[in-house]
Motif scaffolding. Structure first.
Motif, mmCIF file in Angstrom:
data_model
loop_
_atom_site.group_PDB
_atom_site.id
_atom_site.type_symbol
_atom_site.label_atom_id
_atom_site.label_comp_id
_atom_site.label_asym_id
_atom_site.label_seq_id
_atom_site.Cartn_x
_atom_site.Cartn_y
_atom_site.Cartn_z
ATOM 1 N N ARG A 87 -4.567 8.441 -2.802
ATOM 2 C CA ARG A 87 -3.448 7.475 -2.813
ATOM 3 C C ARG A 87 -3.666 6.386 -1.759
ATOM 4 O O ARG A 87 -3.413 5.208 -2.010
ATOM 5 C CB ARG A 87 -2.117 8.189 -2.603
ATOM 6 N N TRP A 90 -6.547 5.316 -0.613
ATOM 7 C CA TRP A 90 -7.602 4.448 -1.114
ATOM 8 C C TRP A 90 -7.048 3.472 -2.142
ATOM 9 O O TRP A 90 -7.330 2.269 -2.086
ATOM 10 C CB TRP A 90 -8.725 5.302 -1.715
ATOM 11 N N LEU A 91 -6.245 3.965 -3.087
ATOM 12 C CA LEU A 91 -5.668 3.110 -4.125
ATOM 13 C C LEU A 91 -4.800 2.007 -3.512
ATOM 14 O O LEU A 91 -4.886 0.845 -3.911
ATOM 15 C CB LEU A 91 -4.854 3.929 -5.126
ATOM 16 N N HIS A 92 -3.965 2.370 -2.541
ATOM 17 C CA HIS A 92 -3.100 1.364 -1.899
ATOM 18 C C HIS A 92 -3.917 0.324 -1.137
ATOM 19 O O HIS A 92 -3.597 -0.873 -1.174
ATOM 20 C CB HIS A 92 -2.079 2.029 -0.976
ATOM 21 N N VAL A 109 -6.999 -0.668 -1.773
ATOM 22 C CA VAL A 109 -7.666 -1.540 -2.738
ATOM 23 C C VAL A 109 -6.672 -2.520 -3.344
ATOM 24 O O VAL A 109 -6.947 -3.728 -3.438
ATOM 25 C CB VAL A 109 -8.375 -0.708 -3.839
ATOM 26 N N LYS A 110 -5.493 -2.036 -3.728
ATOM 27 C CA LYS A 110 -4.484 -2.911 -4.325
ATOM 28 C C LYS A 110 -4.007 -3.972 -3.333
ATOM 29 O O LYS A 110 -3.860 -5.142 -3.697
ATOM 30 C CB LYS A 110 -3.300 -2.095 -4.859
ATOM 31 N N CYS A 111 -3.782 -3.559 -2.093
ATOM 32 C CA CYS A 111 -3.356 -4.522 -1.062
ATOM 33 C C CYS A 111 -4.435 -5.568 -0.819
ATOM 34 O O CYS A 111 -4.141 -6.761 -0.723
ATOM 35 C CB CYS A 111 -3.027 -3.801 0.244
ATOM 36 N N LYS A 150 -6.753 -6.619 -2.831
ATOM 37 C CA LYS A 150 -6.833 -7.532 -3.977
ATOM 38 C C LYS A 150 -5.673 -8.518 -3.973
ATOM 39 O O LYS A 150 -5.864 -9.710 -4.236
ATOM 40 C CB LYS A 150 -6.863 -6.748 -5.289
ATOM 41 N N LEU A 151 -4.470 -8.043 -3.691
ATOM 42 C CA LEU A 151 -3.303 -8.932 -3.640
ATOM 43 C C LEU A 151 -3.461 -9.989 -2.545
ATOM 44 O O LEU A 151 -3.194 -11.171 -2.770
ATOM 45 C CB LEU A 151 -2.021 -8.132 -3.385
ATOM 46 N N GLN A 193 -6.199 -12.500 -3.474
ATOM 47 C CA GLN A 193 -5.744 -13.406 -4.524
ATOM 48 C C GLN A 193 -4.788 -14.453 -3.954
ATOM 49 O O GLN A 193 -4.869 -15.634 -4.296
ATOM 50 C CB GLN A 193 -5.056 -12.633 -5.664
#
Length: 153
Positions: free
Chosen positions: A17, A19-21, A23-25, A27-28, A31
């Motif tokens: 979890r 790691w997923l957060h 990566v998502k942060c 990328k956001l 961007q």
């Protein structure tokens, strides 16, 4: 024994979890920065990344391979990116005096000027993106991320 296995599985899920957060942060945030560079400078984060590395290298310049290896942004077609930046007067490419097979890339005066404006905005935008985070929270997050990064490479 069963408790240790359950603890290990729970820790493993927490790591996933985390790691997923992350990566998502990442990328956001990337961007958001990319959008701001495009809107404000009609430029990309990749161009800013190149300008930043060349500014740091100063008069020594960087070989294309070293520059590509150090970029945060996409390492996609670095040759084409540098060609376009050269056409725009932001960088200069010269053969290395040590090895004529190697091109070195240098920041032009126009590139340095653009980088300085972009860097000031980049810092301001980063500050805006973290306004909901206290100074202590930022320091703790930095400490933890550095700890992870140091352990992994």
């Amino acid at each position: 024994e069963l408790d240790n296995q359950l603890d290990s599985e729970s820790e493993s899920r927490n790591s996933l979890r985390l790691w997923l957060h992350l990566v998502k942060c990442a990328k956001l945030l990337e961007q958001e920065m990319s959008d701001r560079f495009r809107e404000t400078y009609d430029s990309s984060f990749s161009r800013f990344d190149v300008l930043a590395h060349l500014s740091q290298a100063g008069k020594a310049g960087l070989s294309t391979s070293i520059l590509a290896a150090n970029l945060l942004a996409s390492k996609g077609n670095i040759t084409r990116l540098l060609d376009r930046m050269g056409e725009d007067g932001l960088v200069e490419r010269k053969l290395s005096s040590e090895d004529r097979r190697v091109s070195k890339i240098y920041l032009s005066a126009q590139g340095q000027s653009l980088f300085e404006r972009m860097a000031a905005d980049h810092e301001s935008w980063a500050h805006e993106l973290f306004t909901t985070t206290s100074t202590a929270e930022k320091e703790e997050l930095l400490r933890l991320l550095k700890q992870i990064r140091t352990a992994k490479g």
